[in-house]
Design a protein around this motif. Sequence first.
Motif, PDB file in Angstrom:
ATOM      1  N   UNK A   1       0.818  -1.208   0.000  1.00 45.03           N
ATOM      2  CA  UNK A   1       0.000   0.000   0.000  1.00 45.03           C
ATOM      3  C   UNK A   1       0.853   1.259   0.000  1.00 45.03           C
ATOM      4  N   UNK A   2       0.227   2.358  -0.308  1.00 47.83           N
ATOM      5  CA  UNK A   2       0.882   3.654  -0.204  1.00 47.83           C
ATOM      6  C   UNK A   2       0.136   4.426   0.878  1.00 47.83           C
ATOM      7  N   UNK A   3       0.519   4.285   2.120  1.00 44.60           N
ATOM      8  CA  UNK A   3      -0.323   4.781   3.210  1.00 44.60           C
ATOM      9  C   UNK A   3      -0.580   6.275   3.149  1.00 44.60           C
ATOM     10  N   UNK A   4       0.456   7.039   2.861  1.00 45.74           N
ATOM     11  CA  UNK A   4       0.259   8.478   2.897  1.00 45.74           C
ATOM     12  C   UNK A   4      -0.678   8.921   1.785  1.00 45.74           C
ATOM     13  N   UNK A   5      -0.449   8.344   0.615  1.00 48.39           N
ATOM     14  CA  UNK A   5      -1.310   8.711  -0.505  1.00 48.39           C
ATOM     15  C   UNK A   5      -2.750   8.318  -0.213  1.00 48.39           C
ATOM     16  N   UNK A   6      -2.938   7.148   0.433  1.00 50.63           N
ATOM     17  CA  UNK A   6      -4.302   6.721   0.727  1.00 50.63           C
ATOM     18  C   UNK A   6      -4.957   7.659   1.724  1.00 50.63           C
ATOM     19  N   UNK A   7      -4.200   8.057   2.755  1.00 47.62           N
ATOM     20  CA  UNK A   7      -4.765   8.931   3.767  1.00 47.62           C
ATOM     21  C   UNK A   7      -5.180  10.250   3.136  1.00 47.62           C
ATOM     22  N   UNK A   8      -4.294  10.794   2.311  1.00 47.61           N
ATOM     23  CA  UNK A   8      -4.585  12.081   1.708  1.00 47.61           C
ATOM     24  C   UNK A   8      -5.791  11.973   0.781  1.00 47.61           C
ATOM     25  N   UNK A   9      -5.838  10.894  -0.007  1.00 47.15           N
ATOM     26  CA  UNK A   9      -6.962  10.803  -0.932  1.00 47.15           C
ATOM     27  C   UNK A   9      -8.250  10.521  -0.169  1.00 47.15           C
ATOM     28  N   UNK A  10      -8.148   9.832   0.959  1.00 47.21           N
ATOM     29  CA  UNK A  10      -9.349   9.609   1.760  1.00 47.21           C
ATOM     30  C   UNK A  10      -9.861  10.933   2.315  1.00 47.21           C
ATOM     31  N   UNK A  11      -8.957  11.794   2.693  1.00 50.53           N
ATOM     32  CA  UNK A  11      -9.382  13.078   3.229  1.00 50.53           C
ATOM     33  C   UNK A  11      -9.935  13.977   2.130  1.00 50.53           C
ATOM     34  N   UNK A  12      -9.351  13.823   0.943  1.00 51.18           N
ATOM     35  CA  UNK A  12      -9.813  14.678  -0.143  1.00 51.18           C
ATOM     36  C   UNK A  12     -11.139  14.198  -0.711  1.00 51.18           C
ATOM     37  N   UNK A  13     -11.260  12.893  -0.807  1.00 50.21           N
ATOM     38  CA  UNK A  13     -12.478  12.355  -1.420  1.00 50.21           C
ATOM     39  C   UNK A  13     -13.090  11.311  -0.508  1.00 50.21           C
ATOM     40  N   UNK A  14     -13.643  11.771   0.584  1.00 49.32           N
ATOM     41  CA  UNK A  14     -14.174  10.797   1.557  1.00 49.32           C
ATOM     42  C   UNK A  14     -15.317   9.979   0.982  1.00 49.32           C
ATOM     43  N   UNK A  15     -15.964  10.508  -0.062  1.00 47.72           N
ATOM     44  CA  UNK A  15     -17.148   9.823  -0.558  1.00 47.72           C
ATOM     45  C   UNK A  15     -16.799   8.474  -1.156  1.00 47.72           C
ATOM     46  N   UNK A  16     -15.554   8.305  -1.626  1.00 49.63           N
ATOM     47  CA  UNK A  16     -15.239   7.007  -2.208  1.00 49.63           C
ATOM     48  C   UNK A  16     -14.773   6.007  -1.142  1.00 49.63           C
ATOM     49  N   UNK A  17     -14.671   6.462   0.086  1.00 48.00           N
ATOM     50  CA  UNK A  17     -14.247   5.550   1.146  1.00 48.00           C
ATOM     51  C   UNK A  17     -15.386   5.244   2.117  1.00 48.00           C
ATOM     52  N   UNK A  18     -16.236   6.260   2.333  1.00 45.94           N
ATOM     53  CA  UNK A  18     -17.319   6.067   3.284  1.00 45.94           C
ATOM     54  C   UNK A  18     -18.428   5.251   2.635  1.00 45.94           C
ATOM     55  N   UNK A  19     -19.190   4.560   3.444  1.00 45.26           N
ATOM     56  CA  UNK A  19     -20.334   3.854   2.859  1.00 45.26           C
ATOM     57  C   UNK A  19     -21.276   4.854   2.221  1.00 45.26           C
ATOM     58  N   UNK A  20     -21.698   4.543   1.025  1.00 47.44           N
ATOM     59  CA  UNK A  20     -22.529   5.500   0.289  1.00 47.44           C
ATOM     60  C   UNK A  20     -23.904   5.577   0.936  1.00 47.44           C
ATOM     61  N   UNK A  21     -24.170   6.650   1.641  1.00 49.07           N
ATOM     62  CA  UNK A  21     -25.447   6.766   2.335  1.00 49.07           C
ATOM     63  C   UNK A  21     -26.523   7.259   1.372  1.00 49.07           C
ATOM     64  N   UNK A  22     -26.201   8.329   0.669  1.00 46.53           N
ATOM     65  CA  UNK A  22     -27.148   8.761  -0.356  1.00 46.53           C
ATOM     66  C   UNK A  22     -26.524   8.374  -1.690  1.00 46.53           C
ATOM     67  N   UNK A  23     -27.162   7.451  -2.340  1.00 44.45           N
ATOM     68  CA  UNK A  23     -26.507   6.843  -3.491  1.00 44.45           C
ATOM     69  C   UNK A  23     -26.713   7.654  -4.770  1.00 44.45           C
ATOM     70  N   UNK A  24     -26.396   8.914  -4.670  1.00 46.40           N
ATOM     71  CA  UNK A  24     -26.377   9.699  -5.899  1.00 46.40           C
ATOM     72  C   UNK A  24     -25.039   9.471  -6.589  1.00 46.40           C
ATOM     73  N   UNK A  25     -24.969   9.777  -7.819  1.00 46.64           N
ATOM     74  CA  UNK A  25     -23.729   9.605  -8.557  1.00 46.64           C
ATOM     75  C   UNK A  25     -22.661  10.497  -7.916  1.00 46.64           C
ATOM     76  N   UNK A  26     -21.540   9.891  -7.543  1.00 44.21           N
ATOM     77  CA  UNK A  26     -20.550  10.664  -6.803  1.00 44.21           C
ATOM     78  C   UNK A  26     -19.859  11.634  -7.741  1.00 44.21           C
ATOM     79  N   UNK A  27     -19.994  12.904  -7.465  1.00 40.86           N
ATOM     80  CA  UNK A  27     -19.322  13.884  -8.306  1.00 40.86           C
ATOM     81  C   UNK A  27     -17.834  13.912  -7.986  1.00 40.86           C
TER      82      UNK A  27
END
Lengths: 709, 541
Positions: free
Chosen positions: A583-609
């Motif tokens: 894994x690339x931990x730092x890159x993953x952390x940063x991208x998780x912070x930038x785009x939390x919608x692709x990591x969090x469970x999709x609660x409102x299943x609209x198309x993720x912008x």
Amino acid sequence: MSLAHDDVDATQPVVYIPCGDETSTEDDAENDTDEILAEEYSPFRERDLPGGYVTRFDLYRAAWKKCFDRMEVRSIFRSLGARVETRVQHIVSALHAPLVDEIVRSVHRAYDDILPGLPRVELPVIAISGSSTSKGFLADVASRLETNHAEDAEDDDPPPGSHITHLYPSDCPNIMSTMKALVTGFVNHPPNGKDVQRKPVTSLASYDIELLKVWYGVLRDSAEGPEPPPQLVVFLHDFEQFDESVVQDMFYICSSYVPQLPLIVVVALSSLFPSFLHTTYPQSILSLLRVDTFTVPSGPTLLERVIAETFFDLRFEPDVMVGPAALDYLTDFFCRHASSVEGALLILQLTHFKHFDEPLTVFVHDELLGTSSAELATEKLSDPKGIAFLTSLVSWSFGHQELAPNQVGWPVNDVAGLLASIAKARADFRYRLRRFKLAFGVLLRVRKVILNLGYRTAEVDKTPLEMMSASLRGGLAREGKYLVMMTKKLSVEKTQILLQDLQSFLDELPGHMDETQEVRQGLAASAELLEGAEGAISTGVADEFGDWLAGYFQEHIINLEDLRLWEIWYTGPTPFPSDMLNPAPRASVVSALLQPQSFLPASHNDATPERLPIWKLPDASILFRRYLEAGRMINVYDWYDSFSQAVESQRSHLSRGGGEGSGADEEEWKMHVQARFMRALHTLDLIGLIKHTGRKADHVMRTVFDIPE
Amino acid sequence: MASYLEQLEYLTKEISDSFPGNDFLISQLITLVTTCPPTFTYVHDPYTTGVTASLVNALISSLSAVDAKSFVPEDDAIPTIASAQVNAVACFTARLFYDTTLNRLAKWHPLWDDGCENWPGGFTGVRYNDSLDGFLHGLRVLHAQLSDDEAGRTPQRSRLKVKAQVRKNTVKMVLIIERAERIKDSLPELLVPLTRLAELSKVDIHTILISQSPWEELKPLMGAAVDPFHLSVRPPSQEDTRRILVSRFPTDGDISAAPHAYHPALLQFYAQYVDALCSICAPFTRDPHELSYVAAAQWPSFVAPVLDAQRDANQFHPIPEDVRMRLLRVFLPSFTAALEALLPRRMHARTWSQTPDVTDGPASDEKGVEMTISSLSTLQKYILLAAFLASSNPPRTDMRMFARSRETRSRRRRGGGTRKAPQRSGSTPAKVPQRLAGPASFPLDRMSAILAVLLEEYDLESRVISKEFTQLGEYTEMELVRVHTSGAITELSAAHLLLRVSPPDRLDGPPMYKCGISYDVALALGRDLRVPMLDLIWEAG
């Protein structure tokens, strides 16, 4: 349920920690576990069988255990004179065995042939580099040293017995604890069976090597018979981690006591660089030692052997065949990153694990679906809850290529028929796989013979591992054709040699295999022709055999993906989840912070912008976005201000239409925002994105810059 | 009395024979120990400390073996010597030092069945190893006991004191401490008491410190320690070294034995061989230990042709002079090869003596390079190349060497600009290429950047890139921050192929590294990976 506990050895890097109590027998407890498990992780939940997760998990364990046992533990009965001795032999340790033998021998002979005229008796040091590539290796050496008496009975001189102490870097922060660990490691086993209480103050200190000398004196005298005096072997594990000055002193002290104390130091270098001792220790210390270096075999040959003897061996039938994608990844990882056996096993295990994500793999072994009988399975499959599963099963079973164009209606009409058709597909897959392996084996053998006959051009530019993966893709046509061409050009004698060699190849295989019949017939036909033929027409035989070979290869070296329901037994082109291992931990952390919608469970299943408006983000992400916009230092108060604005807009979005709160509510709301800010700030702090400097009041420093958004 | 002196003379001669070239030191020491000496002697030997230490040990132990009473039984002036030799490295705690010293002075051997008890000093349950006071007390008790034994009387408590006083001078203790420079680090509190041990313990004890460093470096501040009696050992001359080596010819002295490599008849030939070896190796080392190591390693293969010629003889035939000369001439180049391989212990003597073809030595170097290369994984090789480039190229040239975007390339093509006038020769010293000046240190991110360029240019084709990486270079960038890349860097620095120059606990800023591989290894790696290293290394000037 834990794998480490009951199935395989505890040193393996992947263990499964069950989240429920498996031992409880109550039904509802079971169900709870199932549900939790299924909720935890289930990529194909929509078309999964109810409870399929747990069933597949058990199947995974069985399949991997089968494969692992094949690779690691294999029983071999070795007769030795009158007694039959059972030994557990590993494919891997079979590879290591010659080296282990050599090391054990050099330990035994460490004090035997000392060159005359040396200025001092040197401390024998055996440096084993690359020992970390296989953890079992050192254990093998140690256990061989401990039990050598029975092993080497055929030697004329019995080898000296060995007492072993293991030192680890964590035990040895300074010279005193090192010597203590070394001395007590031996002395704790009383030499003549009876332990003597030593007085804490008036006896020799426990870190005094004189104590070891006294102990050894008793040990040597108590040995009866012509046995050579026992040896003292010290293993230094993870040698790179030891403090240099401590080890220098230890070597110095030990070397001043040889040969009265026959100490032998086995140094386990975890890396593969044999020159470590020479680059790290000064000449004055090296001159006290006699360093013998051994390197644990590693590299592609090792991997090749492991794969060839598991997935490409006719004597072994794995539940799941590894596909070319995983094999390529394995090869690449092995050459590029870490050529360790453990790593390879881990990749294979993860491949298995991932394979069982697929709901259909519940049929990998049988079609009982985790129940005890076919009726129950039929019943289970008829359950309306599993309709999605059934649908997917039917559509996969009878895709358009499986249905004959002129067929009308379904090939099966009920669930039982469907299950039977799966059984048929499995038998077919197994059969084709065996023939495939055999054909591949024949191809390799022909190539080897032709190479041995001196035709260098038969050398393909592929490594054996690449050939394996190419064959699985059905991409060995060129090589096959070339070999056939070469075969056709062979003279009578050489054809004879080739035929004989192939015959012996078949004879080496277990006799009951039907698949060999075809090859045998082909060989026999050619051999017959050859016998009857005279010089003139003999080239015709080679020609004919070549033609037969071409047909044989074409028929059997096939792409396994053409078979029906191959997804169940073959990982095929599924890519390996490489992020799990590398894994690339730092890159993953940063991208998780930038785009939390692709990591969090999709609660409102609209198309993720691409980019969410800031008020939709979690608190930590809001802070992080502001963080990226800041300079080198961030003023915490400004940060808080902007955060509270974002939260304010979030509030207004969420409670659109609601009235304004009163003053007291407003006060409470401020506290609320502050608390959320603090929590988010601490989250970022914990991740390591903030550095506190005392340089500027109310400011913190960024640690991450240049993030491409 | 006369016979005692004779005995001493005999002893002097014997020791001088086994340690040639140290006559002065030996006679000084004997005089010091056997007469009324200053109680603290410092032997400073910067060259061959090991040899000197064993000399002193041999000397003192043979002196203490001399039974004083057998000569002039009634004379009190001849002391009996009790000695203890202690190594300051081995005695890393005060307790260990006290125990070892007392046990050795008392010639006490702890027994396992007694629970490995230390020298009990006549009383049970008394400890002498808890503090300096206890130790001094122990020394006094020991001295009294030894004196008493000396008088040949059973230790009767009532008379002990009186007798001990009468015969006090007859027992003399000598404490030898090797590697004394280590006391300063491991037992600093003991240094001053050791220099005035006789004074503190009020017994006749003579302390000899043997060390590589001069006394000035050990000397405690404030003048608390007594100044020692200095003895300096000069470096052994070539002749001495030669004699030492010849005296160590490991022969069993059986002249009638069948020919073998250590036959006594070969002694003269061995002396010639040692002569040649010493004259070749003298510029590199004069340590008799090292030279005898090389000599021992080389001798079996050197003498093998001679032995082959006499294989069937049961007696040794003398070797004709011309054969010897020829043999020496043939083996001359292999002596340097042996020295090169054996002195840094890249090979040990036994392997060397078993290697059949010892005359071509330098190949081992290339083999080492090959070994290192073959044991590396691909990524590690790239990292090492990047580290080498970062270490040898000046940072300001990176843009020119590695920048790959379109505009930089065109800018470079345009070139031109104002060209500096060539500086007059002599005004500035010629620039030394960086590879001769040693590796420069570089921050980790600079190396990562170079690594990215290398991977992108030379490695990308061999990789299967998944579809999620759409942008140019995105894949490589991701690759750089992966766990296994950092792991490989850590592993390389553990193996000292990359040298971390910043302290590991410093979190501020990127860690600094230096490259640990040589120019040749880097070129070999480049060949292995098909990276044109010569194009990438910045040559000054």
